[in-house]
Scaffold this motif. Structure first.
Motif, PDB file in Angstrom:
ATOM      1  N   SER A 115     -27.412   0.160  20.367  1.00 42.23           N
ATOM      2  CA  SER A 115     -27.151   1.605  20.360  1.00 42.23           C
ATOM      3  C   SER A 115     -26.296   2.020  19.164  1.00 42.23           C
ATOM      4  CB  SER A 115     -26.502   2.055  21.670  1.00 42.23           C
ATOM      5  OG  SER A 115     -25.159   1.634  21.762  1.00 42.23           O
ATOM      6  N   LYS A 116     -25.319   1.230  18.807  1.00 41.50           N
ATOM      7  CA  LYS A 116     -24.449   1.585  17.674  1.00 41.50           C
ATOM      8  C   LYS A 116     -25.152   1.384  16.341  1.00 41.50           C
ATOM      9  CE  LYS A 116     -21.207   2.985  20.201  1.00 41.50           C
ATOM     10  NZ  LYS A 116     -21.139   4.429  20.423  1.00 41.50           N
ATOM     11  N   LEU A 117     -25.888   0.289  16.179  1.00 43.47           N
ATOM     12  CA  LEU A 117     -26.603   0.074  14.922  1.00 43.47           C
ATOM     13  C   LEU A 117     -27.709   1.117  14.753  1.00 43.47           C
ATOM     14  CD1 LEU A 117     -26.841  -3.822  14.697  1.00 43.47           C
ATOM     15  CD2 LEU A 117     -25.173  -2.294  13.623  1.00 43.47           C
ATOM     16  N   GLU A 118     -28.382   1.465  15.851  1.00 42.18           N
ATOM     17  CA  GLU A 118     -29.390   2.524  15.794  1.00 42.18           C
ATOM     18  C   GLU A 118     -28.774   3.836  15.340  1.00 42.18           C
ATOM     19  OE1 GLU A 118     -31.113   2.831  19.708  1.00 42.18           O
ATOM     20  OE2 GLU A 118     -32.732   1.433  19.195  1.00 42.18           O
ATOM     21  N   TYR A 119     -27.604   4.150  15.889  1.00 38.61           N
ATOM     22  CA  TYR A 119     -26.959   5.418  15.540  1.00 38.61           C
ATOM     23  C   TYR A 119     -26.789   5.541  14.028  1.00 38.61           C
ATOM     24  CZ  TYR A 119     -23.785   9.296  15.256  1.00 38.61           C
ATOM     25  OH  TYR A 119     -23.228  10.504  14.921  1.00 38.61           O
ATOM     26  N   TRP A 120     -26.242   4.513  13.404  1.00 32.32           N
ATOM     27  CA  TRP A 120     -25.958   4.587  11.960  1.00 32.32           C
ATOM     28  C   TRP A 120     -27.217   4.434  11.123  1.00 32.32           C
ATOM     29  CZ3 TRP A 120     -21.943   7.176  11.301  1.00 32.32           C
ATOM     30  CH2 TRP A 120     -20.858   7.065  12.167  1.00 32.32           C
ATOM     31  N   ALA A 121     -28.214   3.745  11.612  1.00 29.79           N
ATOM     32  CA  ALA A 121     -29.470   3.605  10.865  1.00 29.79           C
ATOM     33  C   ALA A 121     -30.338   4.857  10.997  1.00 29.79           C
ATOM     34  CB  ALA A 121     -30.240   2.376  11.348  1.00 29.79           C
ATOM     35  N   TYR A 122     -30.467   5.395  12.215  1.00 25.96           N
ATOM     36  CA  TYR A 122     -31.413   6.475  12.470  1.00 25.96           C
ATOM     37  C   TYR A 122     -30.861   7.862  12.150  1.00 25.96           C
ATOM     38  CZ  TYR A 122     -33.936   2.900  15.179  1.00 25.96           C
ATOM     39  OH  TYR A 122     -34.592   1.773  15.587  1.00 25.96           O
ATOM     40  N   ASN A 123     -29.558   8.006  12.057  1.00 24.01           N
ATOM     41  CA  ASN A 123     -28.960   9.317  11.792  1.00 24.01           C
ATOM     42  C   ASN A 123     -28.471   9.493  10.363  1.00 24.01           C
ATOM     43  OD1 ASN A 123     -29.030  10.687  14.452  1.00 24.01           O
ATOM     44  ND2 ASN A 123     -27.928   8.852  15.053  1.00 24.01           N
ATOM     45  N   CYS A 124     -28.565   8.452   9.559  1.00 20.38           N
ATOM     46  CA  CYS A 124     -28.033   8.515   8.202  1.00 20.38           C
ATOM     47  C   CYS A 124     -29.079   8.020   7.200  1.00 20.38           C
ATOM     48  CB  CYS A 124     -26.792   7.635   8.075  1.00 20.38           C
ATOM     49  SG  CYS A 124     -25.444   8.095   9.183  1.00 20.38           S
ATOM     50  N   LYS A 125     -29.391   8.831   6.212  1.00 15.84           N
ATOM     51  CA  LYS A 125     -30.401   8.463   5.209  1.00 15.84           C
ATOM     52  C   LYS A 125     -30.058   7.150   4.514  1.00 15.84           C
ATOM     53  CE  LYS A 125     -32.461  10.010   0.916  1.00 15.84           C
ATOM     54  NZ  LYS A 125     -32.400  10.989  -0.158  1.00 15.84           N
ATOM     55  N   ASN A 126     -28.761   6.948   4.188  1.00 16.64           N
ATOM     56  CA  ASN A 126     -28.314   5.760   3.454  1.00 16.64           C
ATOM     57  C   ASN A 126     -27.543   4.783   4.331  1.00 16.64           C
ATOM     58  OD1 ASN A 126     -29.291   7.015   1.059  1.00 16.64           O
ATOM     59  ND2 ASN A 126     -27.406   8.194   0.967  1.00 16.64           N
ATOM     60  N   GLY A 127     -27.712   4.875   5.643  1.00 20.64           N
ATOM     61  CA  GLY A 127     -26.936   4.046   6.558  1.00 20.64           C
ATOM     62  C   GLY A 127     -25.539   4.618   6.744  1.00 20.64           C
ATOM     63  N   GLY A 128     -24.734   3.913   7.528  1.00 20.86           N
ATOM     64  CA  GLY A 128     -23.381   4.396   7.778  1.00 20.86           C
ATOM     65  C   GLY A 128     -22.593   3.412   8.617  1.00 20.86           C
ATOM     66  N   LYS A 129     -21.350   3.797   8.914  1.00 21.62           N
ATOM     67  CA  LYS A 129     -20.482   2.942   9.724  1.00 21.62           C
ATOM     68  C   LYS A 129     -19.522   3.798  10.520  1.00 21.62           C
ATOM     69  CE  LYS A 129     -16.888   2.215   6.250  1.00 21.62           C
ATOM     70  NZ  LYS A 129     -16.131   1.225   5.500  1.00 21.62           N
ATOM     71  N   GLY A 130     -19.005   3.205  11.590  1.00 24.51           N
ATOM     72  CA  GLY A 130     -18.040   3.915  12.407  1.00 24.51           C
ATOM     73  C   GLY A 130     -17.395   2.999  13.423  1.00 24.51           C
ATOM     74  N   THR A 131     -16.303   3.484  13.984  1.00 25.67           N
ATOM     75  CA  THR A 131     -15.533   2.729  14.956  1.00 25.67           C
ATOM     76  C   THR A 131     -15.576   3.454  16.301  1.00 25.67           C
ATOM     77  OG1 THR A 131     -14.061   1.989  13.197  1.00 25.67           O
ATOM     78  CG2 THR A 131     -13.268   1.713  15.433  1.00 25.67           C
ATOM     79  N   ALA A 132     -15.833   2.693  17.359  1.00 30.30           N
ATOM     80  CA  ALA A 132     -15.807   3.226  18.721  1.00 30.30           C
ATOM     81  C   ALA A 132     -15.526   2.082  19.681  1.00 30.30           C
ATOM     82  CB  ALA A 132     -17.138   3.880  19.072  1.00 30.30           C
ATOM     83  N   ASP A 133     -14.740   2.356  20.694  1.00 25.43           N
ATOM     84  CA  ASP A 133     -14.479   1.397  21.770  1.00 25.43           C
ATOM     85  C   ASP A 133     -13.927   0.066  21.251  1.00 25.43           C
ATOM     86  OD1 ASP A 133     -15.628   3.263  23.616  1.00 25.43           O
ATOM     87  OD2 ASP A 133     -17.619   2.536  23.060  1.00 25.43           O
ATOM     88  N   GLY A 134     -13.185   0.098  20.153  1.00 27.40           N
ATOM     89  CA  GLY A 134     -12.605  -1.131  19.598  1.00 27.40           C
ATOM     90  C   GLY A 134     -13.583  -1.961  18.777  1.00 27.40           C
ATOM     91  N   TRP A 135     -14.706  -1.371  18.406  1.00 31.17           N
ATOM     92  CA  TRP A 135     -15.705  -2.046  17.577  1.00 31.17           C
ATOM     93  C   TRP A 135     -15.949  -1.240  16.304  1.00 31.17           C
ATOM     94  CZ3 TRP A 135     -17.070  -6.762  18.963  1.00 31.17           C
ATOM     95  CH2 TRP A 135     -17.106  -7.110  20.319  1.00 31.17           C
ATOM     96  N   LEU A 136     -16.104  -1.916  15.192  1.00 32.07           N
ATOM     97  CA  LEU A 136     -16.600  -1.317  13.961  1.00 32.07           C
ATOM     98  C   LEU A 136     -18.040  -1.776  13.800  1.00 32.07           C
ATOM     99  CD1 LEU A 136     -16.321   0.104  11.170  1.00 32.07           C
ATOM    100  CD2 LEU A 136     -15.677  -2.128  10.258  1.00 32.07           C
ATOM    101  N   ALA A 137     -18.959  -0.838  13.642  1.00 35.18           N
ATOM    102  CA  ALA A 137     -20.374  -1.163  13.455  1.00 35.18           C
ATOM    103  C   ALA A 137     -20.847  -0.543  12.153  1.00 35.18           C
ATOM    104  CB  ALA A 137     -21.201  -0.617  14.614  1.00 35.18           C
ATOM    105  N   SER A 138     -21.719  -1.251  11.438  1.00 36.68           N
ATOM    106  CA  SER A 138     -22.310  -0.657  10.242  1.00 36.68           C
ATOM    107  C   SER A 138     -23.755  -1.111  10.073  1.00 36.68           C
ATOM    108  CB  SER A 138     -21.506  -0.986   8.988  1.00 36.68           C
ATOM    109  OG  SER A 138     -21.637  -2.335   8.633  1.00 36.68           O
ATOM    110  N   SER A 139     -24.557  -0.181   9.589  1.00 33.54           N
ATOM    111  CA  SER A 139     -25.957  -0.413   9.234  1.00 33.54           C
ATOM    112  C   SER A 139     -26.085   0.031   7.781  1.00 33.54           C
ATOM    113  CB  SER A 139     -26.889   0.428  10.116  1.00 33.54           C
ATOM    114  OG  SER A 139     -26.792   0.059  11.467  1.00 33.54           O
ATOM    115  N   ASP A 140     -26.326  -0.922   6.880  1.00 32.55           N
ATOM    116  CA  ASP A 140     -26.272  -0.640   5.446  1.00 32.55           C
ATOM    117  C   ASP A 140     -27.537  -1.124   4.744  1.00 32.55           C
ATOM    118  OD1 ASP A 140     -25.447  -0.082   2.872  1.00 32.55           O
ATOM    119  OD2 ASP A 140     -23.914  -1.630   2.804  1.00 32.55           O
TER     120      ASP A 140
END
Length: 130
Positions: free
Chosen positions: A90-115
């Motif tokens: 769910s987190k990797l999908e969020y940054w891959a599917y909502n961002c043209k160039n990928g993205g990253k973010g922190t939630a629930d004590g996790w940092l996730a990035s799709s680059d």
């Protein structure tokens, strides 16, 4: 109130905390080419499991458009915790599917990035099936 907002912005800038879509770089086409073979599911099977405090894991997949996706999860907390596959997806999908160039973010004590990037995955998850 103005001072508080300015202090928070300054502290975030100094600490290097940033989240959101990458403003430039390799286009990932909003992750369109990741969906066909469930590549994020494949990546999360490699990433899931118990993480020590501050532990970071990365993996890589190539999509159907030959874009290499560097995918990362980091436990930002002070205690060990477990990353489950569905949360990872769910987190990797969020940054891959909502961002043209990928993205990253922190939630629930996790940092996730799709680059998304050019090049090959080396020593990580690869797909060879057509």
């Amino acid at each position: 109130m103005q001072f508080t907002k300015a202090a928070i912005v300054f502290l975030c800038a100094v600490s290097g905390v940033s989240a959101g879509c990458y403003p430039e770089g390799q286009s990932g086409n909003f992750g369109k080419d990741l969906k066909a073979k469930n590549l994020l599911g494949l990546a999360c099977r490699a990433l899931k499991g118990s993480f020590y405090s501050k532990e970071e894991r990365t993996t890589c997949v190539r999509d159907d458009n030959n874009i290499k996706w560097n995918l990362k999860f980091k436990n930002t907390g002070d205690k060990a915790k477990t990353l489950d596959e569905s949360y990872c997806i769910s987190k990797l999908e969020y940054w891959a599917y909502n961002c043209k160039n990928g993205g990253k973010g922190t939630a629930d004590g996790w940092l996730a990035s799709s680059d998304p990037n050019r090049g090959d995955c080396v020593g990580t998850v690869q797909t060879t099936e057509d």
